[in-house]
Write a protein that holds these residues in place. Structure first.
Motif, PDB file in Angstrom:
ATOM      1  N   VAL A 182       0.863  -1.185   0.000  1.00  0.00           N
ATOM      2  CA  VAL A 182       0.000   0.000   0.000  1.00  0.00           C
ATOM      3  C   VAL A 182       0.900   1.236   0.000  1.00  0.00           C
ATOM      4  CG1 VAL A 182      -1.819   1.260   1.212  1.00  0.00           C
ATOM      5  CG2 VAL A 182      -1.835  -1.228   1.167  1.00  0.00           C
TER       6      VAL A 182
ATOM      7  N   GLY B 274      15.062  10.535   5.824  1.00  0.00           N
ATOM      8  CA  GLY B 274      13.739   9.917   5.650  1.00  0.00           C
ATOM      9  C   GLY B 274      13.721   8.901   4.515  1.00  0.00           C
TER      10      GLY B 274
ATOM     11  N   ARG C 130      -7.320   4.037  -2.601  1.00  0.00           N
ATOM     12  CA  ARG C 130      -7.082   4.533  -1.236  1.00  0.00           C
ATOM     13  C   ARG C 130      -7.566   3.498  -0.231  1.00  0.00           C
ATOM     14  NH1 ARG C 130      -5.623   8.939   1.241  1.00  0.00           N
ATOM     15  NH2 ARG C 130      -5.504  10.096  -0.708  1.00  0.00           N
TER      16      ARG C 130
ATOM     17  N   ALA D  56       8.920  18.817  -2.993  1.00  0.00           N
ATOM     18  CA  ALA D  56      10.063  19.673  -3.322  1.00  0.00           C
ATOM     19  C   ALA D  56      11.268  18.750  -3.550  1.00  0.00           C
ATOM     20  CB  ALA D  56      10.286  20.671  -2.202  1.00  0.00           C
TER      21      ALA D  56
ATOM     22  N   GLU E 160      -1.932   2.480  -4.897  1.00  0.00           N
ATOM     23  CA  GLU E 160      -1.602   3.868  -4.550  1.00  0.00           C
ATOM     24  C   GLU E 160      -2.872   4.727  -4.550  1.00  0.00           C
ATOM     25  OE1 GLU E 160       0.980   6.014  -3.637  1.00  0.00           O
ATOM     26  OE2 GLU E 160      -0.546   7.558  -3.891  1.00  0.00           O
TER      27      GLU E 160
ATOM     28  N   ALA F 154       9.174   4.156  -0.502  1.00  0.00           N
ATOM     29  CA  ALA F 154       9.323   2.787   0.012  1.00  0.00           C
ATOM     30  C   ALA F 154       8.576   1.761  -0.841  1.00  0.00           C
ATOM     31  CB  ALA F 154       8.813   2.734   1.458  1.00  0.00           C
TER      32      ALA F 154
ATOM     33  N   ASP G  99       2.585   3.510   3.304  1.00  0.00           N
ATOM     34  CA  ASP G  99       1.721   4.641   2.993  1.00  0.00           C
ATOM     35  C   ASP G  99       2.032   5.901   3.795  1.00  0.00           C
ATOM     36  OD1 ASP G  99       0.783   3.119   5.125  1.00  0.00           O
ATOM     37  OD2 ASP G  99      -1.323   3.544   4.762  1.00  0.00           O
TER      38      ASP G  99
ATOM     39  N   GLN H 239       5.156  16.264  -7.762  1.00  0.00           N
ATOM     40  CA  GLN H 239       4.760  16.493  -6.364  1.00  0.00           C
ATOM     41  C   GLN H 239       5.956  16.529  -5.425  1.00  0.00           C
ATOM     42  OE1 GLN H 239       1.585  13.833  -5.179  1.00  0.00           O
ATOM     43  NE2 GLN H 239       0.168  15.469  -5.697  1.00  0.00           N
TER      44      GLN H 239
HETATM   45  C1  LIG Z   1       3.471  14.063  -2.314  1.00  0.00           C
HETATM   46  C2  LIG Z   1       4.653  13.952  -1.370  1.00  0.00           C
HETATM   47  C3  LIG Z   1       5.655  14.926  -1.429  1.00  0.00           C
HETATM   48  C4  LIG Z   1       6.756  14.863  -0.562  1.00  0.00           C
HETATM   49  N1  LIG Z   1       7.731  15.817  -0.651  1.00  0.00           N
HETATM   50  C5  LIG Z   1       8.792  15.770   0.179  1.00  0.00           C
HETATM   51  C6  LIG Z   1       9.813  16.768   0.092  1.00  0.00           C
HETATM   52  O1  LIG Z   1       9.737  17.684  -0.709  1.00  0.00           O
HETATM   53  N2  LIG Z   1      10.868  16.678   0.959  1.00  0.00           N
HETATM   54  C7  LIG Z   1      10.974  15.644   1.870  1.00  0.00           C
HETATM   55  O2  LIG Z   1      11.951  15.583   2.625  1.00  0.00           O
HETATM   56  N3  LIG Z   1      10.038  14.680   1.945  1.00  0.00           N
HETATM   57  C8  LIG Z   1       8.944  14.719   1.144  1.00  0.00           C
HETATM   58  N4  LIG Z   1       7.975  13.760   1.240  1.00  0.00           N
HETATM   59  C9  LIG Z   1       8.148  12.678   2.215  1.00  0.00           C
HETATM   60  C10 LIG Z   1       9.177  11.622   1.772  1.00  0.00           C
HETATM   61  O3  LIG Z   1       8.859  11.110   0.510  1.00  0.00           O
HETATM   62  C11 LIG Z   1       9.211  10.525   2.825  1.00  0.00           C
HETATM   63  O4  LIG Z   1       9.530  11.120   4.071  1.00  0.00           O
HETATM   64  C12 LIG Z   1      10.275   9.448   2.648  1.00  0.00           C
HETATM   65  O5  LIG Z   1      10.797   9.388   1.396  1.00  0.00           O
HETATM   66  C13 LIG Z   1       9.770   8.054   3.081  1.00  0.00           C
HETATM   67  O6  LIG Z   1       8.991   7.491   2.031  1.00  0.00           O
HETATM   68  P1  LIG Z   1       7.687   6.608   2.237  1.00  0.00           P
HETATM   69  O7  LIG Z   1       7.560   5.818   0.990  1.00  0.00           O
HETATM   70  O8  LIG Z   1       7.727   5.911   3.533  1.00  0.00           O
HETATM   71  O9  LIG Z   1       6.485   7.656   2.312  1.00  0.00           O
HETATM   72  P2  LIG Z   1       5.920   8.636   1.172  1.00  0.00           P
HETATM   73  O10 LIG Z   1       6.989   9.023   0.232  1.00  0.00           O
HETATM   74  O11 LIG Z   1       5.176   9.687   1.887  1.00  0.00           O
HETATM   75  O12 LIG Z   1       4.889   7.716   0.340  1.00  0.00           O
HETATM   76  C14 LIG Z   1       3.631   7.289   0.841  1.00  0.00           C
HETATM   77  C15 LIG Z   1       2.726   6.951  -0.344  1.00  0.00           C
HETATM   78  O13 LIG Z   1       1.539   6.332   0.157  1.00  0.00           O
HETATM   79  C16 LIG Z   1       0.410   6.882  -0.491  1.00  0.00           C
HETATM   80  N5  LIG Z   1      -0.747   6.730   0.410  1.00  0.00           N
HETATM   81  C17 LIG Z   1      -1.045   7.438   1.529  1.00  0.00           C
HETATM   82  N6  LIG Z   1      -2.171   7.000   2.099  1.00  0.00           N
HETATM   83  C18 LIG Z   1      -2.635   5.978   1.312  1.00  0.00           C
HETATM   84  C19 LIG Z   1      -3.765   5.112   1.385  1.00  0.00           C
HETATM   85  N7  LIG Z   1      -4.686   5.209   2.370  1.00  0.00           N
HETATM   86  N8  LIG Z   1      -3.930   4.171   0.421  1.00  0.00           N
HETATM   87  C20 LIG Z   1      -3.023   4.046  -0.588  1.00  0.00           C
HETATM   88  N9  LIG Z   1      -1.924   4.841  -0.700  1.00  0.00           N
HETATM   89  C21 LIG Z   1      -1.723   5.797   0.243  1.00  0.00           C
HETATM   90  C22 LIG Z   1       0.817   8.334  -0.731  1.00  0.00           C
HETATM   91  O14 LIG Z   1       0.044   8.940  -1.745  1.00  0.00           O
HETATM   92  C23 LIG Z   1       2.287   8.180  -1.113  1.00  0.00           C
HETATM   93  O15 LIG Z   1       2.447   7.968  -2.495  1.00  0.00           O
HETATM   94  C24 LIG Z   1       6.847  13.792   0.400  1.00  0.00           C
HETATM   95  C25 LIG Z   1       5.835  12.815   0.456  1.00  0.00           C
HETATM   96  C26 LIG Z   1       4.743  12.888  -0.417  1.00  0.00           C
HETATM   97  C27 LIG Z   1       3.657  11.799  -0.363  1.00  0.00           C
END
Ligand SMILES: Cc1cc2nc3c(=O)[nH]c(=O)nc-3n(C[C@H](O)[C@H](O)[C@H](O)COP(=O)(O)OP(=O)(O)OC[C@H]3O[C@@H](n4cnc5c(N)ncnc54)[C@H](O)[C@@H]3O)c2cc1C
Length: 393
Positions: free
Chosen positions: A6, A302, A125, A41, A30, A11, A155, A39
């Protein structure tokens, strides 16, 4: 086994690629309606994260635009008060800290997953989860339902997977800092700089660097007691934000005000973290990345921690006898490290709140020493490697 992943942020696609290495087929679901590489920065990736990223994408294809990781610090009178020089990182760790646009990184990982034949479904979602003895079922907001053998929650910080399995667990904590970030082109600044310039301004912290393509990537941190309720701004709110930032930095050295005034894109993020989550897994479900352990962005970890998680979890699934053992082993291998990094990021963030003149004097005096000591202490963060060929049991 069929894995449900999810979230297709950083990640998610990396996890699907890691699972493929150990023979587990994944489908990524997603929430966003479409893939959108504009999306966000930019974010930092440190040597520990880059060394994992190399497992999934060709770095020279990804690094079409980036800024370096070397940092120069200045006070509000433009006096140089410290340098973090990453020159040794390449020889020590095999990679150097860089900043990349989040959309570029997200896009590269998503395409790598698609090229490897991993299905990605958008507009899904997650709203609820059901578990039986040998399966997990996920329901989405569009009414569809899927079933799999395991579920990995990728997520993000406001994870719906986390809320579904641990409704009582503490949520993300606002750290008291608001971050804005944006992109600007200025005629006089078209050459890549050798470092990010970070200024402890009179009333706010401001950092900028010129990317390989000549664009200025910048961010600002402001101490603010409460977080705004939402961070998607409309045009008039954006204009107000520019005015507020310009006023905040009006006495700080140029080109800070010009960079803000001429920004063509700007985003706002209240900074949250998740200092401690007792349990990262339940039954056939496991959380990784920000869903399990979000950190403030001040030491650029992160994305790197999320990438580390993917390889370690795949290794645990490969080597442990069952899912419960794999998820428990994963948490025990990762928790201490990520908690220490979250703490360190908070400590660095706290230096960005504006102190009084007396504190400023000592900060300027002590920062060069602090920076040198902290840089030496980063070996345990940057030097982290996953020995993929080592059997865990
Ligand atoms: C749109 C966006 C922009 C970002 N911009 C920055 C930035 O500019 N600088 C920075 O330092 N960090 C940013 N981050 C955070 C950064 O990507 C994360 O801190 C880090 O890379 C860890 O990644 P992650 O995959 O755990 O989480 P994330 O990168 O946040 O990915 C989570 C994903 O899960 C999806 N999601 C959320 N809820 C649901 C649901 N209920 N069902 C299905 N899918 C879902 C989201 O749309 C997203 O694509 C951003 C995150 C997002 C989502």
């Amino acid at each position: 086994m069929k894995a449900i992943i999810v979230g297709c942020g950083i990640a998610g696609p990396a996890m699907a690629l890691a699972l493929q290495k150990v023979g587990v087929q994944a489908v990524i679901y997603e929430a966003r309606e479409t893939a959108d590489d504009t999306q966000g920065a930019f974010l930092g990736i440190s040597p520990n994260g880059l060394n994992i990223l190399k497992e999934y994408v060709a770095l020279d294809e990804l690094l079409t635009d980036y800024t370096p990781g070397k940092i120069r610090f200045f006070n509000a009178r433009n006096k140089s008060i410290g340098v973090i020089d990453n020159a040794e990182q390449m020889s020590r760790y095999g990679s150097e800290t860089i900043q990349v646009k989040r959309g570029l990184l997200n896009g590269a990982l998503r395409r790598a997953a698609q090229q490897a034949g991993i299905p990605i479904e958008f507009g899904k979602r997650l709203v609820s989860i059901g578990q039986r003895e040998v399966t997990v079922t996920v329901s989405f907001a569009d009414g569809s339902v899927v079933e799999g053998d395991l579920l990995i929650g990728c997520d993000g910080i406001h994870s719906a997977v986390r809320r579904a399995i641990f409704p009582e667990a503490p949520g993300p904590e606002y750290t008291g800092l608001l971050s804005t970030g944006g992109f600007t082109r200025l005629e006089d600044f078209s050459h890549p700089s050798d470092a990010i310039r970070m200024t402890f301004g009179e009333r706010g912290f401001f950092g900028y660097a010129v990317s390989k393509s000549g664009e200025i990537w910048w961010f600002n941190n402001i101490a603010q007691k409460t977080a705004p309720l939402r961070h998607e701004l409309d045009q008039s709110e954006l204009t107000d934000l520019k005015k507020r930032l310009t006023a905040l930095h009006r006495n700080d050295p140029e080109p800070i005000v010009s960079i803000i005034e001429q920004a063509h894109s700007i985003e706002i993020y209240p900074i949250y973290d998740i200092p401690f989550l007792d349990q990262w897994h339940q039954g056939r479900i496991c959380l990784i990345g920000d869903a399990a352990h979000a950190t403030a962005p001040h030491i650029g970890q992160g994305a790197s921690l999320a990438l580390e998680d993917t390889l370690v979890l795949a290794q645990c699934i490969r080597d442990c006898t069952d899912l419960h053992a794999a998820f428990s082993r994963f948490q025990s291998l990762r928790q201490e490290r990520v908690q220490a990094i979250i703490k360190q990021a908070r400590k660095v963030g706290d230096t960005k709140t504006v102190p009084n003149r007396f504190q400023q004097f000592f900060r300027d005096l002590l920062l060069p020493i602090f920076v040198k000591l902290e840089a030496r202490k980063m070996d345990w963060v940057y030097g982290y490697r996953v020995d993929w060929h080592r059997k865990l049991i």
